[in-house]
Design an enzyme around this catalytic site. Structure first.
Site, short mmCIF file in Angstrom:
data_model
loop_
_atom_site.label_atom_id
_atom_site.label_comp_id
_atom_site.label_asym_id
_atom_site.label_seq_id
_atom_site.Cartn_x
_atom_site.Cartn_y
_atom_site.Cartn_z
N GLU A 1 3.44 -4.94 7.82
CA GLU A 1 2.51 -3.93 8.33
C GLU A 1 2.72 -3.63 9.81
O GLU A 1 2.55 -2.50 10.26
CB GLU A 1 1.05 -4.38 8.11
CG GLU A 1 0.58 -4.29 6.67
CD GLU A 1 0.83 -5.55 5.86
OE1 GLU A 1 1.73 -6.35 6.23
OE2 GLU A 1 0.15 -5.74 4.83
N GLU B 1 -0.53 -9.44 -0.06
CA GLU B 1 -1.95 -9.76 0.12
C GLU B 1 -2.64 -9.87 -1.24
O GLU B 1 -3.49 -10.74 -1.44
CB GLU B 1 -2.61 -8.70 1.00
CG GLU B 1 -2.02 -8.68 2.41
CD GLU B 1 -2.68 -7.67 3.31
OE1 GLU B 1 -2.30 -6.49 3.23
OE2 GLU B 1 -3.59 -8.04 4.06
N ALA C 1 0.85 -1.20 0.00
CA ALA C 1 0.00 0.00 0.00
C ALA C 1 0.88 1.25 0.00
O ALA C 1 2.00 1.22 0.52
CB ALA C 1 -0.89 -0.01 1.24
N GLY D 1 0.48 -5.05 1.43
CA GLY D 1 -0.68 -5.18 0.55
C GLY D 1 -0.34 -5.88 -0.76
O GLY D 1 -1.21 -6.53 -1.37
C1 LIG Z 1 -5.48 -2.26 4.16
C2 LIG Z 1 -3.98 -1.96 4.09
C3 LIG Z 1 -3.11 -3.17 4.24
C4 LIG Z 1 -1.82 -2.99 3.63
C5 LIG Z 1 -0.84 -2.28 4.22
C6 LIG Z 1 0.46 -2.11 3.58
O1 LIG Z 1 0.76 -2.58 2.52
S1 LIG Z 1 1.51 -1.15 4.45
C7 LIG Z 1 2.98 -1.08 3.44
C8 LIG Z 1 3.71 -2.35 3.55
N1 LIG Z 1 4.96 -2.21 2.86
C9 LIG Z 1 6.08 -1.87 3.49
O2 LIG Z 1 6.12 -1.70 4.67
C10 LIG Z 1 7.30 -1.72 2.61
C11 LIG Z 1 8.00 -0.45 2.95
N2 LIG Z 1 9.13 -0.23 2.09
C12 LIG Z 1 10.31 -0.84 2.27
O3 LIG Z 1 10.48 -1.69 3.11
C13 LIG Z 1 11.44 -0.42 1.39
O4 LIG Z 1 11.18 0.88 0.93
C14 LIG Z 1 11.65 -1.33 0.14
C15 LIG Z 1 12.13 -2.69 0.62
C16 LIG Z 1 10.35 -1.47 -0.62
C17 LIG Z 1 12.70 -0.69 -0.78
O5 LIG Z 1 13.86 -0.42 -0.06
P1 LIG Z 1 15.05 0.42 -0.70
O6 LIG Z 1 16.11 0.47 0.35
O7 LIG Z 1 15.37 -0.11 -2.02
O8 LIG Z 1 14.47 1.88 -0.94
P2 LIG Z 1 13.85 2.92 0.11
O9 LIG Z 1 13.40 2.26 1.35
O10 LIG Z 1 14.76 4.07 0.22
O11 LIG Z 1 12.52 3.37 -0.67
C18 LIG Z 1 12.61 4.04 -1.91
C19 LIG Z 1 11.53 5.08 -1.96
O12 LIG Z 1 10.26 4.43 -2.00
C20 LIG Z 1 9.42 4.94 -0.99
N3 LIG Z 1 8.56 3.84 -0.53
C21 LIG Z 1 8.94 2.57 -0.25
N4 LIG Z 1 7.87 1.83 0.07
C22 LIG Z 1 6.80 2.65 -0.01
C23 LIG Z 1 5.42 2.46 0.18
N5 LIG Z 1 4.91 1.27 0.53
N6 LIG Z 1 4.61 3.52 0.03
C24 LIG Z 1 5.10 4.71 -0.32
N7 LIG Z 1 6.41 4.95 -0.54
C25 LIG Z 1 7.24 3.92 -0.39
C26 LIG Z 1 10.38 5.42 0.08
O13 LIG Z 1 9.76 6.37 0.91
C27 LIG Z 1 11.49 6.00 -0.76
O14 LIG Z 1 11.07 7.27 -1.19
P3 LIG Z 1 12.11 8.47 -1.21
O15 LIG Z 1 12.68 8.56 0.17
O16 LIG Z 1 13.12 8.10 -2.22
O17 LIG Z 1 11.26 9.63 -1.59
#
Ligand SMILES: CCC/C=C/C(=O)SCCNC(=O)CCNC(=O)[C@H](O)C(C)(C)COP(=O)([O-])OP(=O)([O-])OC[C@H]1O[C@@H](n2cnc3c(N)ncnc32)[C@H](O)[C@@H]1OP(=O)([O-])[O-]
Length: 719
Positions: free
Chosen positions: A123, A103, A61, A100
């Site tokens: 999450e 999911e 998400a 998500g």
């Molecule tokens: C009903 C709901 C249920 C579902 C809930 C969910 O899914 S909750 C979500 C569950 N998912 C997570 O918790 C995953 C969270 N993300 C991560 O764990 C890591 O970012 C990665 C492994 C995807 C990539 O790692 P990496 O070291 O290669 O790169 P990096 O970490 O530097 O990120 C690069 C850029 O992408 C951006 N960005 C990243 N993800 C998101 C996002 N979801 N959204 C928006 N932006 C996101 C990040 O801010 C950064 O932007 P910046 O600073 O350049 O402007």
């Protein structure tokens, strides 16, 4: 966005397109819904593949959308529609499928992953649960114990582990989308009833109640007040005990509670804060995107005490060639043995070969002549450090970066000892240095952007969260710790006990209260610094004067303990007593309580009842006030830097976002008002006097934390 194309004649290919991580934004969800409808309506299309562009399925998400009102099609019905589809849908997972996104993949009928892909439901780390059916589908697919592990920890698993769990159907080393398209062609027309995970029974082990009880206890113990891990267990329990539809209803209720909690707001803030600190800037205007680092191949560590050993291990484990120098022969031998043990244990845990051959040992500073970067980690003594920097400057090849692991001494004074002060920065690691994630990269007035960029990059390569900070006594972390420690001592003088103060701080979420932490770190460390500063003096006299030093209130309690040889855990006595030196089990010490009574009597202090609120407010608000001073002084570029330092270096509870974010949840006006109140009661304690920046932020209507930088800029321009 998502692109819909028809491939191989009969496969509808939906490619998620939303850089940088193909997050499932409103536009992406809408495009998936539209593409699915199209695929179902086109008679030539017999099956569907969902993939992400640029070799990345999706990061889940879009976390940015959580801040505002959600728009676009919700995830749950979208995933249900995919699962209910009459045509098989295959998820082609490259790179990552997180939250998500996983999911969504669980709603597909098949999952094919590249061997290098990682999947997970993180999450919980954002204060949420897998609220798009993940908490109900995952246990039905991989069983309750494995699902509990993944959902409560949020850990990412490799494709190989996912295959072992049965989370994916196949892994491939080839082009995943091509493999998935071929697979989709093969399964076209086959019955799908057995592929819809929501219809599976939830298989639980026979002792499932015991399992839930154990997991719940573990989670409560480690959560330090975070509510999401507990909700995750409750959601999986619903999957194990209720029919799917009722389980989904429970998931929805739990998700509703979490998504309106302050904790998820704090954790989402912290997610972006961690990324913001990489975009460092210096008051000179130098920035992360305009300053290029120089590659480091070979590094040296000087001084192999506890810190030096940890730093050498961190470097070697990341693949750097290391020259490790200790001038005392006996200590060198001990260090060699200890470092080899640390490398071997670490390698065993990670299932790799130990990097023993990455380290060359030496007892002469000459052996660092050819390295690219040196990290000095000798004893915290300015005279000694100056000498080392003079030697390094004479010995090292031109262009070598000279870094100090000092935890608070003046970097500028060290830089002045060298021929090239622009190549000198602080690299302040936290003990144990091969484990703790935080690195403060400290720039002095002469440090070049090249040196800062190089140290920041080195930190990243060895797996640290690096924060660039300015040079001042204690930098950011230890400077803010000072008023916190000071208030804790004053509270003892006024009637509290170490156990009570620690209990309040641990209930707040710190891994350890201030006194248990001090016992662990060693009370003698601060004592030596206070002696060097002329604060700790032996045999103080009675009366008010003893508790006033250099014009401000001072508590000699810590010094008095050290004079008794009570240095904390290592001597078996400190603020607590321990069974033996080195033991970690802190027990209240009756001696200490009598000592406090005598101390109060000696100084004519009358113990009063101190409550929970006063302990929290005085310890935390004085620390936060110092944080505002640090921002005002330009030592930290923004509140995110401070918060990241406190969460990673000082066990500040992550679900409270860090001290500066916490101040916004309390309300800046309330923090100001309480500081004013305590300062009035203790006018000789400058750390309780509210700083100008705090006043200005309150006067400008307490803007959200993301806007503080604008106010700070204005305050600085007025100076
Ligand atoms: C009903 C709901 C249920 C579902 C809930 C969910 O899914 S909750 C979500 C569950 N998912 C997570 O918790 C995953 C969270 N993300 C991560 O764990 C890591 O970012 C990665 C492994 C995807 C990539 O790692 P990496 O070291 O290669 O790169 P990096 O970490 O530097 O990120 C690069 C850029 O992408 C951006 N960005 C990243 N993800 C998101 C996002 N979801 N959204 C928006 N932006 C996101 C990040 O801010 C950064 O932007 P910046 O600073 O350049 O402007």
């Amino acid at each position: 966005m998502a692109q819909y194309t028809r491939v191989s004649g009969s496969v509808g290919l939906i490619t998620l397109q939303s850089p940088p991580v193909n997050a499932l934004s409103a536009a992406v969800r809408q495009a998936i819904v539209d593409s699915m409808q199209r695929a179902l309506s086109e008679p030539e299309v017999k099956s569907v593949v969902i993939c992400g562009q640029n070799g990345l399925f999706s990061g889940g998400a879009d976390i940015k959308e959580f801040r505002g009102q959600m728009s676009g099609p919700p995830l749950i019905p979208m995933i249900h529609a995919i699962e209910a589809s009459s045509k098989p849908v295959v998820a082609a997972i490259e790179g990552i499928a997180l939250g998500g996104a996983l999911e969504l993949a669980l709603g597909c009928h098949y999952r094919i992953a590249h061997s290098k892909a990682r999947v997970g439901l993180p999450e919980v780390t954002l204060g949420l649960l897998p609220g798009a059916g993940g908490s109900q589908r995952l246990p039905r697919l991989i069983g309750v114990p494995a699902a509990l592990d993944l959902i409560t920890t949020g850990r990412h698993v490799t494709a190989a582990e996912a295959l072992k769990f049965g989370l994916v159907d196949q892994i491939t080393d080839h082009n995943t989308v091509n493999v998935a398209v071929k697979f989709a062609q093969r399964v076209a027309g086959q019955p799908l009833d057995a592929r819809r995970i929501s219809t599976y029974p939830c298989l639980s082990p026979p002792d499932v109640d015991v399992l839930f009880e154990e997991v719940m206890q573990r989670v409560r113990r480690t959560a330090r007040g975070a509510i999401a891990p507990i909700a995750c267990v409750q959601a999986v329990r619903a999957a194990a005990t209720l029919p799917y539809n009722q389980g989904m209803e429970r998931e929805r209720e739990l998700m509703a509670t979490l998504s309106t909690s302050g904790q998820t707001r704090a954790l989402q803030y912290f997610f972006f804060a961690q990324r913001a600190v990489g975009r460092w800037s210096m008051p000179s205007g130098a920035r992360w995107d305009t300053s290029k680092p120089r590659p480091v191949h070979k590094a040296a560590v000087i001084g192999l005490g506890t810190m030096g050993r940890g730093i050498a291990v961190a470097l070697a484990q990341a693949g750097f060639s290391v020259v490790a120098v200790e001038t005392q022969e006996k200590q060198l031998m001990e260090a060699k043995q200890a470092i080899s043990g640390m490398l071997e244990r670490g390698a065993k845990r990670r299932g790799v070969a130990p990097a023993l051959d990455k380290i060359n040992y030496g007892c002469n500073i000459q052996s660092v002549a050819h390295v690219d970067l040196v990290i000095e980690a000798v004893f915290e003594d300015m005279a000694l450090k100056k000498k080392v920097f003079q030697q390094l400057s004479a010995v090292c090849k031109p262009g070598t970066f000279l870094c100090s692991n000092t935890s608070g001494l003046d970097i500028d004074q060290l830089a002045c000892q060298t021929r090239n002060p622009e190549l000198v920065v602080g690299m302040h690691f936290f003990a144990p240095a091969h484990v703790m994630k935080l690195l403060e990269v400290v720039y002095g007035p002469k440090s070049s952007p090249l040196a800062v960029a190089t140290a920041m990059q080195l930190g990243k390569k060895i797996g640290k969260v690096s924060v660039a900070v300015g040079n001042c006594r204690g930098f950011v972390g230890n400077r803010m710790l000072k008023p916190y420690l000071e208030q804790a001592l004053f509270l003892l003088e006024e009637g509290a006990t170490p156990e009570f103060v620690d209990q309040v701080l641990e209930e707040f979420g710190f891994a350890m209260g201030v006194f248990r932490m001090s016992d662990l770190s060693g009370l003698d460390v601060g004592w030596k610094v206070r002696m060097a500063d002329g604060l700790a003096v032996p045999n103080p006299t009675t009366g008010q004067a003893t508790r006033l030093r250099q014009g401000r209130r001072y508590s000699p309690l810590g010094d008095l303990l050290c004079e008794q040889g009570r240095f904390g855990q290592k001597t078996g006595r400190g603020w607590y007593q321990y069974n033996k030196p080195g033991s970690q089990v802190a027990k209240p010490d009756p001696w200490l309580h009598s000592f406090l009574d005598e101390y109060r009597a000696w100084h004519a202090l009358v113990a009063r009842r101190i409550d929970h609120q006063e302990v929290l407010e005085r310890c935390l608000y004085s620390m936060i006030n110092e944080g505002f001073r640090i921002l005002e002084d330009g030592i930290a570029a923004g509140p995110e830097d401070i918060d990241v330092i406190y969460v990673f270096g000082y066990s500040w509870p992550r679900h409270r976002g860090g001290p500066m974010f916490y101040a916004t949840t309390v309300g800046l006006n309330k923090v100001l008002e309480r500081l004013e109140h305590y300062h009035q009661a203790h006018p000789d304690v400058p750390s309780l006097q509210p700083c100008d920046l705090l006043r200005k932020l309150v006067a400008s209507g307490s803007p959200p934390i993301q806007k503080w930088r604008e106010v700070i800029k204005k305050v600085r321009s007025q100076l």
